[in-house]
Write a protein that holds these residues in place. Sequence first.
Motif, PDB file in Angstrom:
ATOM      1  N   TYR A  35      32.961  28.875  34.614  1.00 51.66           N
ATOM      2  CA  TYR A  35      33.368  27.565  34.142  1.00 51.66           C
ATOM      3  C   TYR A  35      34.743  27.210  34.679  1.00 51.66           C
ATOM      4  O   TYR A  35      35.512  28.072  35.093  1.00 51.66           O
ATOM      5  CB  TYR A  35      33.299  27.449  32.623  1.00 51.66           C
ATOM      6  N   TRP A  36      35.025  25.905  34.717  1.00 49.49           N
ATOM      7  CA  TRP A  36      36.241  25.372  35.311  1.00 49.49           C
ATOM      8  C   TRP A  36      37.463  25.790  34.495  1.00 49.49           C
ATOM      9  O   TRP A  36      37.475  25.695  33.285  1.00 49.49           O
ATOM     10  CB  TRP A  36      36.136  23.856  35.371  1.00 49.49           C
ATOM     11  N   ASP A  37      38.490  26.257  35.196  1.00 50.16           N
ATOM     12  CA  ASP A  37      39.742  26.661  34.557  1.00 50.16           C
ATOM     13  C   ASP A  37      40.659  25.444  34.486  1.00 50.16           C
ATOM     14  O   ASP A  37      41.325  25.093  35.457  1.00 50.16           O
ATOM     15  CB  ASP A  37      40.395  27.794  35.345  1.00 50.16           C
ATOM     16  N   ASP A  38      40.697  24.762  33.348  1.00 49.58           N
ATOM     17  CA  ASP A  38      41.509  23.572  33.225  1.00 49.58           C
ATOM     18  C   ASP A  38      42.916  23.878  32.710  1.00 49.58           C
ATOM     19  O   ASP A  38      43.700  22.957  32.485  1.00 49.58           O
ATOM     20  CB  ASP A  38      40.831  22.544  32.325  1.00 49.58           C
ATOM     21  N   LYS A  79      34.303  41.931  31.984  1.00 50.83           N
ATOM     22  CA  LYS A  79      35.513  41.552  32.711  1.00 50.83           C
ATOM     23  C   LYS A  79      35.594  40.038  32.837  1.00 50.83           C
ATOM     24  O   LYS A  79      34.588  39.334  32.768  1.00 50.83           O
ATOM     25  CB  LYS A  79      35.558  42.210  34.090  1.00 50.83           C
ATOM     26  N   THR A  80      36.828  39.565  33.017  1.00 50.59           N
ATOM     27  CA  THR A  80      37.109  38.157  33.230  1.00 50.59           C
ATOM     28  C   THR A  80      37.970  38.037  34.473  1.00 50.59           C
ATOM     29  O   THR A  80      38.974  38.743  34.610  1.00 50.59           O
ATOM     30  CB  THR A  80      37.860  37.559  32.024  1.00 50.59           C
ATOM     31  N   GLU A  81      37.574  37.148  35.395  1.00 50.69           N
ATOM     32  CA  GLU A  81      38.303  36.962  36.646  1.00 50.69           C
ATOM     33  C   GLU A  81      38.572  35.476  36.865  1.00 50.69           C
ATOM     34  O   GLU A  81      37.825  34.638  36.390  1.00 50.69           O
ATOM     35  CB  GLU A  81      37.493  37.467  37.842  1.00 50.69           C
ATOM     36  N   ARG A  82      39.623  35.165  37.616  1.00 47.44           N
ATOM     37  CA  ARG A  82      39.895  33.803  38.056  1.00 47.44           C
ATOM     38  C   ARG A  82      39.616  33.740  39.551  1.00 47.44           C
ATOM     39  O   ARG A  82      40.245  34.443  40.334  1.00 47.44           O
ATOM     40  CB  ARG A  82      41.331  33.423  37.775  1.00 47.44           C
ATOM     41  N   VAL A  83      38.633  32.882  39.924  1.00 44.97           N
ATOM     42  CA  VAL A  83      38.220  32.775  41.323  1.00 44.97           C
ATOM     43  C   VAL A  83      38.155  31.296  41.697  1.00 44.97           C
ATOM     44  O   VAL A  83      37.351  30.546  41.142  1.00 44.97           O
ATOM     45  CB  VAL A  83      36.829  33.428  41.544  1.00 44.97           C
ATOM     46  N   ASP A  84      38.994  30.877  42.640  1.00 39.82           N
ATOM     47  CA  ASP A  84      38.976  29.515  43.204  1.00 39.82           C
ATOM     48  C   ASP A  84      38.990  28.430  42.137  1.00 39.82           C
ATOM     49  O   ASP A  84      38.211  27.477  42.189  1.00 39.82           O
ATOM     50  CB  ASP A  84      37.756  29.321  44.107  1.00 39.82           C
ATOM     51  N   GLY A  85      39.842  28.540  41.144  1.00 41.01           N
ATOM     52  CA  GLY A  85      39.942  27.516  40.116  1.00 41.01           C
ATOM     53  C   GLY A  85      38.909  27.636  39.014  1.00 41.01           C
ATOM     54  O   GLY A  85      38.794  26.755  38.175  1.00 41.01           O
ATOM     55  N   TYR A  86      38.125  28.681  39.025  1.00 39.65           N
ATOM     56  CA  TYR A  86      37.107  28.910  37.994  1.00 39.65           C
ATOM     57  C   TYR A  86      37.408  30.213  37.258  1.00 39.65           C
ATOM     58  O   TYR A  86      38.044  31.117  37.801  1.00 39.65           O
ATOM     59  CB  TYR A  86      35.708  29.019  38.611  1.00 39.65           C
ATOM     60  N   ILE A  87      36.933  30.304  36.050  1.00 36.35           N
ATOM     61  CA  ILE A  87      36.982  31.555  35.295  1.00 36.35           C
ATOM     62  C   ILE A  87      35.568  32.123  35.313  1.00 36.35           C
ATOM     63  O   ILE A  87      34.606  31.440  34.953  1.00 36.35           O
ATOM     64  CB  ILE A  87      37.445  31.327  33.850  1.00 36.35           C
ATOM     65  N   VAL A  88      35.438  33.365  35.756  1.00 36.98           N
ATOM     66  CA  VAL A  88      34.134  34.017  35.836  1.00 36.98           C
ATOM     67  C   VAL A  88      34.134  35.185  34.861  1.00 36.98           C
ATOM     68  O   VAL A  88      34.941  36.106  34.981  1.00 36.98           O
ATOM     69  CB  VAL A  88      33.842  34.510  37.271  1.00 36.98           C
ATOM     70  N   GLU A  89      33.232  35.111  33.877  1.00 35.83           N
ATOM     71  CA  GLU A  89      33.092  36.184  32.896  1.00 35.83           C
ATOM     72  C   GLU A  89      31.809  36.945  33.173  1.00 35.83           C
ATOM     73  O   GLU A  89      30.770  36.348  33.444  1.00 35.83           O
ATOM     74  CB  GLU A  89      33.050  35.609  31.479  1.00 35.83           C
ATOM     75  N   THR A  90      31.880  38.263  33.112  1.00 36.60           N
ATOM     76  CA  THR A  90      30.723  39.120  33.342  1.00 36.60           C
ATOM     77  C   THR A  90      30.366  39.833  32.047  1.00 36.60           C
ATOM     78  O   THR A  90      31.214  40.462  31.415  1.00 36.60           O
ATOM     79  CB  THR A  90      31.026  40.161  34.443  1.00 36.60           C
ATOM     80  N   TYR A  91      29.098  39.699  31.671  1.00 37.51           N
ATOM     81  CA  TYR A  91      28.587  40.313  30.442  1.00 37.51           C
ATOM     82  C   TYR A  91      27.515  41.334  30.797  1.00 37.51           C
ATOM     83  O   TYR A  91      26.673  41.090  31.652  1.00 37.51           O
ATOM     84  CB  TYR A  91      27.964  39.248  29.526  1.00 37.51           C
ATOM     85  N   ASP A  92      27.543  42.489  30.138  1.00 34.26           N
ATOM     86  CA  ASP A  92      26.500  43.500  30.281  1.00 34.26           C
ATOM     87  C   ASP A  92      25.688  43.553  28.995  1.00 34.26           C
ATOM     88  O   ASP A  92      26.226  43.433  27.895  1.00 34.26           O
ATOM     89  CB  ASP A  92      27.092  44.883  30.562  1.00 34.26           C
ATOM     90  N   GLU A  93      24.374  43.757  29.146  1.00 34.40           N
ATOM     91  CA  GLU A  93      23.487  43.805  27.992  1.00 34.40           C
ATOM     92  C   GLU A  93      23.319  45.255  27.538  1.00 34.40           C
ATOM     93  O   GLU A  93      23.163  46.155  28.359  1.00 34.40           O
ATOM     94  CB  GLU A  93      22.128  43.216  28.363  1.00 34.40           C
ATOM     95  N   TYR A  94      23.366  45.464  26.225  1.00 35.44           N
ATOM     96  CA  TYR A  94      23.239  46.794  25.638  1.00 35.44           C
ATOM     97  C   TYR A  94      22.143  46.787  24.581  1.00 35.44           C
ATOM     98  O   TYR A  94      21.950  45.798  23.880  1.00 35.44           O
ATOM     99  CB  TYR A  94      24.555  47.223  24.968  1.00 35.44           C
ATOM    100  N   GLU A  95      21.428  47.909  24.478  1.00 34.05           N
ATOM    101  CA  GLU A  95      20.504  48.137  23.368  1.00 34.05           C
ATOM    102  C   GLU A  95      21.287  48.878  22.298  1.00 34.05           C
ATOM    103  O   GLU A  95      21.774  49.979  22.521  1.00 34.05           O
ATOM    104  CB  GLU A  95      19.314  48.989  23.802  1.00 34.05           C
TER     105      GLU A  95
END
Length: 108
Positions: free
Chosen positions: A102-105, A63-79
């Motif tokens: 990271y900063w959302d410019d 998932k990708t979210e925008r939080v307080d001027g930042y972009i937050v990406e969440t990655y899950d690890e798979y075998e």
Amino acid sequence: MKLKTFISICFLLVTLGFAAYLDSPYSFINKDYAYSTDQPVMAQPVEVEPSSDVPVLEEKLEKTERVDGYIVETYDEYEVYKDKDGNVIKSEPTGKTDTLKYWDDSQY
């Protein structure tokens, strides 16, 4: 005063020269480990195919979210298990999650 400075500079140069000699492959310390260019190389490159029994770890974007001027990406690890042709046999989550913030410019 000039003699003392001259002696100090000479001592420094002799010390640096001796340290450089000890670090070289021609010193008495490294004479058993030095190799010259006329000796043949013993290592041969080997083509190794990855075994199908060993999983490859891959991270997939969940998932990708925008939080307080930042972009937050969440990655899950798979075998990921693949056959000899590179086709995915099965994919299992490991439970490890990484986040990248990271900063959302694009706002500016």
